[in-house]
Write a protein that holds these residues in place. Structure first.
Motif, PDB file in Angstrom:
ATOM      1  N   LYS A  34      -1.878   4.253  -4.429  1.00  0.00           N
ATOM      2  CA  LYS A  34      -2.376   3.056  -5.110  1.00  0.00           C
ATOM      3  C   LYS A  34      -1.304   1.976  -5.198  1.00  0.00           C
ATOM      4  CE  LYS A  34      -5.947   5.195  -7.935  1.00  0.00           C
ATOM      5  NZ  LYS A  34      -6.431   5.440  -9.305  1.00  0.00           N
ATOM      6  N   THR A  35      -0.086   2.388  -5.512  1.00  0.00           N
ATOM      7  CA  THR A  35       1.020   1.427  -5.624  1.00  0.00           C
ATOM      8  C   THR A  35       1.284   0.740  -4.287  1.00  0.00           C
ATOM      9  OG1 THR A  35       2.021   2.702  -7.413  1.00  0.00           O
ATOM     10  CG2 THR A  35       3.455   1.158  -6.248  1.00  0.00           C
ATOM     11  N   ALA A  36       1.250   1.504  -3.206  1.00  0.00           N
ATOM     12  CA  ALA A  36       1.462   0.931  -1.874  1.00  0.00           C
ATOM     13  C   ALA A  36       0.365  -0.080  -1.548  1.00  0.00           C
ATOM     14  CB  ALA A  36       1.500   2.031  -0.817  1.00  0.00           C
ATOM     15  N   CYS A  37      -0.875   0.274  -1.855  1.00  0.00           N
ATOM     16  CA  CYS A  37      -2.000  -0.631  -1.588  1.00  0.00           C
ATOM     17  C   CYS A  37      -1.896  -1.907  -2.415  1.00  0.00           C
ATOM     18  CB  CYS A  37      -3.324   0.080  -1.865  1.00  0.00           C
ATOM     19  SG  CYS A  37      -3.696   1.388  -0.677  1.00  0.00           S
ATOM     20  N   GLN A  38      -1.530  -1.770  -3.668  1.00  0.00           N
ATOM     21  CA  GLN A  38      -1.383  -2.941  -4.540  1.00  0.00           C
ATOM     22  C   GLN A  38      -0.257  -3.857  -4.057  1.00  0.00           C
ATOM     23  OE1 GLN A  38      -0.913  -0.833  -8.214  1.00  0.00           O
ATOM     24  NE2 GLN A  38      -3.099  -0.894  -8.686  1.00  0.00           N
ATOM     25  N   ALA A  39       0.824  -3.277  -3.558  1.00  0.00           N
ATOM     26  CA  ALA A  39       1.939  -4.076  -3.049  1.00  0.00           C
ATOM     27  C   ALA A  39       1.521  -4.889  -1.829  1.00  0.00           C
ATOM     28  CB  ALA A  39       3.125  -3.174  -2.717  1.00  0.00           C
ATOM     29  N   ILE A  40       0.786  -4.279  -0.927  1.00  0.00           N
ATOM     30  CA  ILE A  40       0.327  -4.991   0.267  1.00  0.00           C
ATOM     31  C   ILE A  40      -0.682  -6.068  -0.118  1.00  0.00           C
ATOM     32  CG2 ILE A  40      -0.935  -4.748   2.448  1.00  0.00           C
ATOM     33  CD1 ILE A  40       1.986  -3.810   2.530  1.00  0.00           C
ATOM     34  N   TRP A  41      -1.546  -5.786  -1.087  1.00  0.00           N
ATOM     35  CA  TRP A  41      -2.517  -6.790  -1.553  1.00  0.00           C
ATOM     36  C   TRP A  41      -1.775  -8.001  -2.131  1.00  0.00           C
ATOM     37  CZ3 TRP A  41      -7.507  -7.184  -0.602  1.00  0.00           C
ATOM     38  CH2 TRP A  41      -8.240  -8.134  -1.302  1.00  0.00           C
ATOM     39  N   ALA A  42      -0.707  -7.762  -2.887  1.00  0.00           N
ATOM     40  CA  ALA A  42       0.084  -8.859  -3.455  1.00  0.00           C
ATOM     41  C   ALA A  42       0.735  -9.680  -2.348  1.00  0.00           C
ATOM     42  CB  ALA A  42       1.140  -8.308  -4.413  1.00  0.00           C
ATOM     43  N   LEU A  43       1.224  -9.015  -1.319  1.00  0.00           N
ATOM     44  CA  LEU A  43       1.817  -9.710  -0.174  1.00  0.00           C
ATOM     45  C   LEU A  43       0.777 -10.592   0.509  1.00  0.00           C
ATOM     46  CD1 LEU A  43       4.245 -10.047   1.748  1.00  0.00           C
ATOM     47  CD2 LEU A  43       3.350  -8.101   3.028  1.00  0.00           C
ATOM     48  N   ARG A  44      -0.437 -10.082   0.663  1.00  0.00           N
ATOM     49  CA  ARG A  44      -1.528 -10.854   1.263  1.00  0.00           C
ATOM     50  C   ARG A  44      -1.839 -12.090   0.415  1.00  0.00           C
ATOM     51  NH1 ARG A  44      -7.340 -10.580   0.760  1.00  0.00           N
ATOM     52  NH2 ARG A  44      -8.298 -11.302   2.669  1.00  0.00           N
ATOM     53  N   SER A  45      -1.857 -11.920  -0.895  1.00  0.00           N
ATOM     54  CA  SER A  45      -2.133 -13.045  -1.796  1.00  0.00           C
ATOM     55  C   SER A  45      -1.056 -14.121  -1.688  1.00  0.00           C
ATOM     56  CB  SER A  45      -2.231 -12.550  -3.237  1.00  0.00           C
ATOM     57  OG  SER A  45      -3.299 -11.660  -3.375  1.00  0.00           O
TER      58      SER A  45
END
Length: 89
Positions: A34-45
């Protein structure tokens, strides 16, 4: 280079609690996934914000009047989060 669609595929979807992203399984699921996915989502944002600044705000600076003001009507499409303007200056 990686585009926004590829980052979305890696991150998954917040509505699915990040469990449908490719990184969730790669990092063994659970909190690490979950943490990895959230980090990539933040990068996309961040990339989307940078694009908005480059494509929308910087060009508006050329329309400023002698007092460094831009006069227009702004619209916020809350469904997509995009700003649009009508009648600049």
């Amino acid at each position: 280079s990686v585009d926004a669609n590829a980052l979305k595929e890696l991150a998954g979807d917040e509505e699915e609690e990040w469990t449908n992203g490719r990184l969730f399984q790669y990092f063994g699921g659970g909190e690490n996934g979950k943490t990895a996915c959230q980090a990539i989502w933040a990068l996309r944002s961040m990339g989307q914000t940078g694009a908005m600044i480059t494509n929308f705000l910087v060009p508006l600076q050329t329309l400023a009047d002698s007092q460094q003001r831009i006069h227009c009507s702004l619209n916020l499409n809350t469904e997509t989060g995009r700003l649009s303007s009508r009648r600049p200056n």
